[in-house]
Structure formats: C-alpha cells, structure tokens
Design a protein around this motif. Structure first.
Motif, short mmCIF file in Angstrom:
data_model
loop_
_atom_site.label_atom_id
_atom_site.label_comp_id
_atom_site.label_asym_id
_atom_site.label_seq_id
_atom_site.Cartn_x
_atom_site.Cartn_y
_atom_site.Cartn_z
N ALA A 244 0.82 -1.22 0.00
CA ALA A 244 0.00 0.00 0.00
C ALA A 244 0.85 1.26 0.00
CB ALA A 244 -0.92 -0.01 1.23
N GLY A 245 2.17 1.10 -0.01
CA GLY A 245 3.05 2.26 -0.05
C GLY A 245 3.36 2.84 1.32
N ASN A 246 3.02 2.11 2.39
CA ASN A 246 3.31 2.59 3.75
C ASN A 246 4.69 2.12 4.18
OD1 ASN A 246 0.66 3.71 4.08
ND2 ASN A 246 -0.10 1.61 4.38
N PRO A 247 5.48 2.98 4.85
CA PRO A 247 6.83 2.59 5.29
C PRO A 247 6.76 1.53 6.39
CG PRO A 247 6.26 4.75 6.15
CD PRO A 247 5.18 4.38 5.20
N VAL A 248 7.54 0.47 6.22
CA VAL A 248 7.53 -0.62 7.20
C VAL A 248 8.93 -0.93 7.71
CG1 VAL A 248 5.43 -1.67 6.29
CG2 VAL A 248 7.65 -2.33 5.33
N ASP A 249 9.96 -0.41 7.06
CA ASP A 249 11.31 -0.69 7.54
C ASP A 249 12.29 0.29 6.90
OD1 ASP A 249 13.38 -1.93 8.93
OD2 ASP A 249 12.57 -3.94 8.52
N ILE A 250 13.54 0.23 7.36
CA ILE A 250 14.60 1.10 6.88
C ILE A 250 15.82 0.24 6.56
CG2 ILE A 250 16.15 3.01 7.48
CD1 ILE A 250 14.06 3.87 9.56
N VAL A 251 16.46 0.50 5.43
CA VAL A 251 17.69 -0.20 5.06
C VAL A 251 18.83 0.81 5.09
CG1 VAL A 251 18.90 -1.47 3.25
CG2 VAL A 251 16.46 -1.88 3.65
N TYR A 252 19.89 0.50 5.81
CA TYR A 252 21.04 1.39 5.91
C TYR A 252 21.88 1.27 4.63
CZ TYR A 252 20.07 1.69 10.92
OH TYR A 252 19.50 1.90 12.14
N LEU A 253 22.08 2.40 3.94
CA LEU A 253 22.94 2.43 2.76
C LEU A 253 24.32 2.99 3.07
CD1 LEU A 253 20.37 3.74 0.11
CD2 LEU A 253 20.97 1.36 0.69
N GLU A 254 24.40 3.90 4.08
CA GLU A 254 25.69 4.48 4.46
C GLU A 254 25.59 4.95 5.91
OE1 GLU A 254 29.04 4.75 4.72
OE2 GLU A 254 28.91 4.87 2.52
N VAL A 255 26.65 4.76 6.66
CA VAL A 255 26.73 5.24 8.05
C VAL A 255 28.15 5.73 8.29
CG1 VAL A 255 24.95 3.64 8.88
CG2 VAL A 255 27.36 2.99 9.01
N ASN A 256 28.34 6.49 9.37
CA ASN A 256 29.69 6.96 9.68
C ASN A 256 30.17 6.37 11.00
OD1 ASN A 256 28.17 8.40 11.51
ND2 ASN A 256 29.21 10.35 11.18
#
Length: 709
Positions: A244-256
């Motif tokens: 449905a296009g609702n955010p359910v998670d986060i994927v880390y692409l870059e961190v410091n």
C-alpha cells in the motif's frame, strides 16, 4: 573573378580618407587593386599577342575606330567603378561587423604593451574592471589590475616562451580595489627579431563560478567532516514500503563512525541491512514512520527520539533529496535529557515548595508593569488571587500601600533599579480593607541590553511579628522601669547589708570579748553556758564573713590573673598544723584572684569538721582537660552518701541545712564557676563512700589563656 580596375580610376577609387580602414582591410584593397591592374595589362597584352587587335597610333587610325575604342574603355571604367563601389560597401559592412563583434563581445578584450600600457579595450573590459570610460582605462597600467603584480611578470615569461597562454585563472583587482577571479587567454605579437611587442588578451569574469566552486569545496569538506565527526551520527537510508506504499522498515545504505560509536553496530554489519534486524519493531516503529514521511514527501523533520535498548536519547534531523531515501544527522542528547528531567523534577519540587510556602514569591515585569507570577499563598495573606495580582500595575499597587509608607517604598523601588537589590517593610491594604505588615526582599534583573526587566522577590506577612515587637517594646519599657527600680532597691539593700554586717560584726566582736572576760570570772555550770555562747558568737562571725565574700563575688565581674597554685595551697595547709595533710607540690599557674584560698580553706575545714578524730587529708594537682588542671582534696572521714553527691553544693540554696550549714560549699561552687571551672564529689575509694570523700575541681591554666575581664 576579381574585376580589372583601370589605371586612370585607381587613384580616385582608393581614397583612404572616405572611411577608416583596419590594417587587414587596407591590405585586402591593395591586393585587389594590384590584381585588377595586372589582369588589365595582361588582357591587353594577350590581345596583341593573339593577333586579334593592335591599336595603331592615333594619327594612323580612322576616327570611328578611335571613338569605338574610347566608348569601350568608358564602359569598362563604368563597370570597374561599380565593382569598386560594391567592394567599398562590403568593406564598410565588414568593418561594422568587426566593430560590433569587438564592442559587443562579453569577454574583456584588450591590447597592451609589454610595459603595461593599455592600448585598446572594449566595453566588457571596462565593465569587468570597473572603469568609467575608455580614457580612464587607457591611462591605467595593466599591472595595477593584478592582485599580485608578479603574476603578470610570470605571464610575460610564458608568452615569450610559448607565444600564447590559454585559460589562465587568477585573482585580479578592480578599479575600486575589490577583487575578482578571471580567466584569461593571451596572444603575443613579436617583431622581426622575435621580441615580444604587444599582448592581445581576452578576459572573462568567473567570480560567480569561483565562488560556487569554493562553496562546493567547502560543502564537500563539511560533508567529509560530518562523515568523520565522532560526535555527529550520519545515516543514509532507503525506505521499505508495503504494497500500500506505507513505510515498514529502513535499510542502511551508508553510516559513519559516530553511528558505530552511538549504536555499537559496526559499519560493515549495518550496511544493506534493515533497522529491525538490530532493534525491536516496537522500539523503532515511530522512527520508521518519521523517516518514511520525510522520504516520501520530501518534507524535512527535526525531532528527538529515545532508544531504550541503548539507554540513549538522540536529536535527529532528517531530509530527502531523492524520493524513497532519507539522510539523517543525529547527536547524543542523553545527558541533556537527563539534565532536563532532573531540572523538571527540581522545578516541580521548587514549585511545590513555593506553593506550599507561607511566603509569597512574585516576579514583576518592569517593562510591561504587570506581574508574571504570584504564588497562590497571596490569597491567604492579602485575600486576592494570583490572577487579581497580575492585573495590578504600579499605581494600583501603590494605592494599597499605607500612606505613611508610600514615600519610603517609592524611593526604595527607584534605588533598587540602580543597585539591583532592595528590602522593605511596609503596610499593605488587604482585600478586607485591613492593613497587613509585609517584609519584602527583592532583586532587579536586567535584560540583555542592560535595561531593568524584572523585579523578583519574596514577601511575607509579619503582622503578628510587628504586633509582638510592639508588645515586646512595651514589655521592654516596663522591664527597664522594673530594672531601674531593682537597681535602686539593690543599692538600698547593699546599704542596709553594709550597715548590718558592719554593726553586727562590731557587736559580736564586743560580745565575744565580754564572753572571754566572763569566762575568767565565773565558775561551775555558768562556764558551760559561756562556752556555748562564745561558740555561737564565733559561728555568727564566720557566717558574716562568708556573706561578705559571697556579696563581693556577686558585686561585679572578676579580675582574674595568673596565680601560683602551689603557694596558695601551702599557705592554707599552714593554717591547719595539727591536721596530717599529704601534698607533693605543683608548678601549675592558674587563672584566679585572691579568693582562691577560700576554696581550700572550706574544703580542708569541712574535712576536719566532719572527718572525726584522726582524719587524714591529701591534696593532688594534675593536668586534666586541655587548658585545665584538676585539683583533688580527699579525706578519710565518713564520706558523702551517693544520694547527697549531686545536692551537697546546693543545700544552702535549697535551705536543706541548719543555721549556716552548706554555706561553705556554696561559696566553693560559685568561686569555681567564677574561675571558669566546675566541681564535683566522688568516693575516695570507688564504691566505698564510707571510707572518705574526694572533692575535685578544675582550674584554667594561665599560660596562653587570655584573662577574662
């Protein structure tokens, strides 16, 4: 093909005064005319050589031939003139195009000599360097337009060596002294000997590009610093959505590195993995929602977020440059949040204290002339609510101050602005119309510009205290009167006592003398009566002596001085030669006066009187507490029962005595108190009161101790 130009018309056509030609245009016209002339000659020669026609001399040809030849030449001249006029128009058009190209060029074009003189320039050059006119520019040495004149020397060296310089960026100085950044292309013109004689340049202002480039570099440096900053965390994430296009998670692409420090998660372990792999969904649900809204709407957000599993709070700033992705910077604010919580708790406790205090806490905004805060207890004291107080301005406040107190209150309020602190006691009319006494402590606080901003303070109701003070003042006046009467009575009593003591002592001395005379002249039973009479008279004389000494003690403060204790003790022992007294001596010096001997007289005398036949006495002096000597007078008499040890020094005061009994120990006690010590009685043999008593008392050491007035 270039049209031939007749030699007769060349001088007319090649009139240089008609318009100003550039060097290239003049060369082109010369070439054109030369070629035309040569071709005309060649054409004529070829006609002779080809056998087509040879013009005979004028006298030998017929007239009609000559006329035809002149007409042909005239026609030729007409065509040549038309060609030259067309060439003139072309040259004028070319010159106009060249002039427009030079003047409309956006680059600053110039021609300069080796020594720096500006020989020519276009309007763009004037605009770039801020010249008002061409004349202004031609009067300027081009070296003055370099931020560093040595830069031009280096450019000349390159021109001599390479012939041209392309796309050279450098800082240049405008006419007004400001600096710009330009890019130049230079071409050198050399003479036949290879010497550089002129420089032709093309300059354009790229300050904007340079500033943008510098800003970009600065941003890159800032970005790199952020990435390397150990105190600011950085993450770049991709949002995972459901169908449905609702955010359910986060994927880390870059961190410091700071991310690693704050979370304890290594960079390699975090990249391309979901946040729910490291934290429970319940812990990061709100974080996913916020990041998702930023990534999907492009609206940035700044917020605070706790991670209980890390026992940390973070302040996060999130933004998005690409739909579906979010970049965030975050800092650890755990200490601040703990401090805020502690501050809130402290503030709540403080507010609870204020609101439960019997004192009224207030803050008056001097710039708006209104109260910002008044604690609720004001209702109990003045009968008004805090809300009613907040509507009260200065005039309304002063209207409630007692008229007698208003001048003092006004003056103190004014002075407090200058010295920041103030204190007032005044009467204030409560809501019931009664005046209450208030004690007001306040401080004036300035704003950032140094102007008085707040008057904060505490006032309390001291009405009861003022009433008590007034009652005390009345009582003090009454006590003063009573004291005055007592002093008068004391003086009279002393006068009567002096008279009685003096006269009674004289009478007793006379009685004692007559008693002694009668003892020598009577016999039998009368002798016993006289002996008893003499004993009574002697006792009475002793009592009067004791009373005189006690009265002397109470007459005023003692004048203490260092006293040789050993000398006093030995002098008193000498008064009892028939009594065995053991004393080893002492080197102590104590603070006392000439009445010190009375202590030993009474203690030794009591031991002899109550100890019975064969009583033995010992006197011992030893250091006791710091700054004190302990003196003990012990005897082998019948002792003091335990029930009497605490009251024996007060029998005279409590009248638990016969005539004159207890007066000696009472005198001993007040003398020891007079010298700053204390006295008590113990068993000579602990637990065996019947084997004698030991009277101990403390005397202050004289050395290093100031004499008490």
């Amino acid at each position: 093909m270039v049209q031939a130009i007749h030699p007769l018309t060349r001088a007319v056509i090649y009139d240089r005064s008609e318009f100003q030609r550039t060097a290239g245009e003049k060369q082109l016209l010369d070439l054109y005319m030369t070629v035309g002339f040569n071709e005309t000659q060649a054409s004529s020669s070829s006609e002779v050589r080809g056998g087509r026609r040879k013009t005979p001399p004028m006298g030998e040809r017929p007239q009609h031939e000559r006329i035809a030849e002149l007409q042909a030449e005239i026609e030729m001249l007409r065509r040549e003139n038309a060609a030259l006029l067309s060439l003139k128009d072309a040259l004028q058009g070319s010159e106009e195009r060249y002039r427009r190209l030079f003047e409309d060029d956006l680059t600053g074009d110039f021609l300069a000599s080796v020594d720096g003189r500006i020989l020519a320039c276009n309007p763009a050059f004037l605009r770039i360097f801020g010249f008002a006119s061409i004349e202004d520019a031609l009067q300027t040495n081009i070296r003055d337009l370099y931020a560093d004149p040595e830069d031009r020397d280096r450019l000349l060296e390159r021109l001599e060596r390479e012939g041209k310089v392309e796309n050279e960026g450098m800082a240049r100085r405008r006419r007004d002294g400001s600096y710009i950044h330009v890019v130049e292309n230079l071409v050198g013109r050399f003479d036949a000997d290879g010497e550089l004689v002129e420089i032709q340049g093309y300059t354009y202002d790229d300050s904007e590009r340079k500033r943008a480039e510098d800003a970009l570099q600065e941003n890159m440096r800032w970005y790199q610093q952020i990435l390397d900053n150990p105190f600011v965390g950085y993450v770049h994430c991709e949002i995972v959505t459901d169908t449905a296009g609702n955010p359910v998670d986060i994927v880390y692409l870059e961190v410091n590195r700071a991310f690693e420090f704050f979370t304890g998660i290594g960079r390699d372990a975090a990249l391309h993995r979901r946040v729910t792999e490291f934290f429970t969904p319940e812990e990061v649900t709100d974080l996913i929602t916020i990041y998702g809204r930023v990534a999907l709407t492009g609206e940035s957000a700044t917020f605070e977020y706790p991670l209980p599993s890390l026992s940390r709070w973070f302040e996060v700033t999130a933004f998005s440059f690409e739909r579906g992705r979010v970049t965030a910077f975050f800092t650890d604010i755990t200490k601040r949040k703990r401090a805020e919580a502690a501050h809130r708790e402290s503030e709540e406790r403080f507010r609870a204290v204020l609101e439960s205090s019997l004192d009224v806490v207030y803050r008056l905004n001097l710039q708006t002339d209104r109260y910002d805060y008044v604690s609720p207890v004001v209702g109990e004291i003045l009968g008004v609510t805090p809300g009613e107080m907040t509507t009260m301005d200065h005039d309304a406040f002063m209207d409630r101050v007692h008229p007698e107190d208003r001048p003092v209150v006004e003056e103190e309020f004014y002075k407090s602005i200058l010295r920041t602190k103030g204190f007032l006691v005044y009467r204030f009319r409560a809501k019931d119309g009664q005046y209450r006494w208030l004690e007001d402590h306040f401080t004036v606080i300035d704003d950032v510009n140094g102007w008085p901003h707040f008057r904060s303070g505490i006032f309390r109701d001291i009405t009861e205290r003022k009433q008590t003070e007034e009652a005390l003042q009345r009582h003090a006046a009454e006590l003063t009167r009573i004291h005055r009467d007592l002093e008068s009575a004391h003086r009279e009593a002393n006068l009567y006592l002096d008279i009685l003591t003096h006269d009674i002592r004289n009478t007793e001395n006379v009685s004692n003398l007559y008693t002694e005379l009668l003892l020598d002249s009577v016999e039998g039973e009368a002798v016993g009566y006289l002996v008893n009479l003499k004993r009574s008279i002697t006792k009475s004389i002793e009592i009067l002596g004791m009373v005189s000494k006690i009265r002397r003690i109470h007459a005023g403060p003692p004048l203490l001085r260092p006293t040789d204790l050993d000398a006093v003790i030995r002098a008193e022992i000498a008064h009892f030669p028939e009594v065995p007294i053991h004393y080893e001596g002492t080197t102590a010096t104590v603070l006392a006066d000439d009445l010190l001997s009375e202590i030993f007289t009474n203690l030794i005398g009591n031991a002899v009187k109550h100890g019975g036949p064969g009583v033995a006495i010992s006197i011992r002096v030893e250091a006791d507490e710091v700054g004190f000597f302990r003196v003990t007078v012990a005897d082998t008499g019948r002792g003091v029962p335990d029930s009497q040890k605490d009251v024996i020094f007060h029998r005279y005061e409590r009248k638990q005595r016969g005539v004159g009994e207890g007066l000696g120990l009472y005198l001993v006690q007040i003398l020891v108190d007079r010298y700053g010590g204390r006295i008590w009685v113990e068993d000579r043999v602990p637990g065996r009161s019947e084997q004698g008593a030991a009277f101990s008392f403390l005397l202050r050491e004289a050395e290093g101790v100031p004499v008490r007035p």
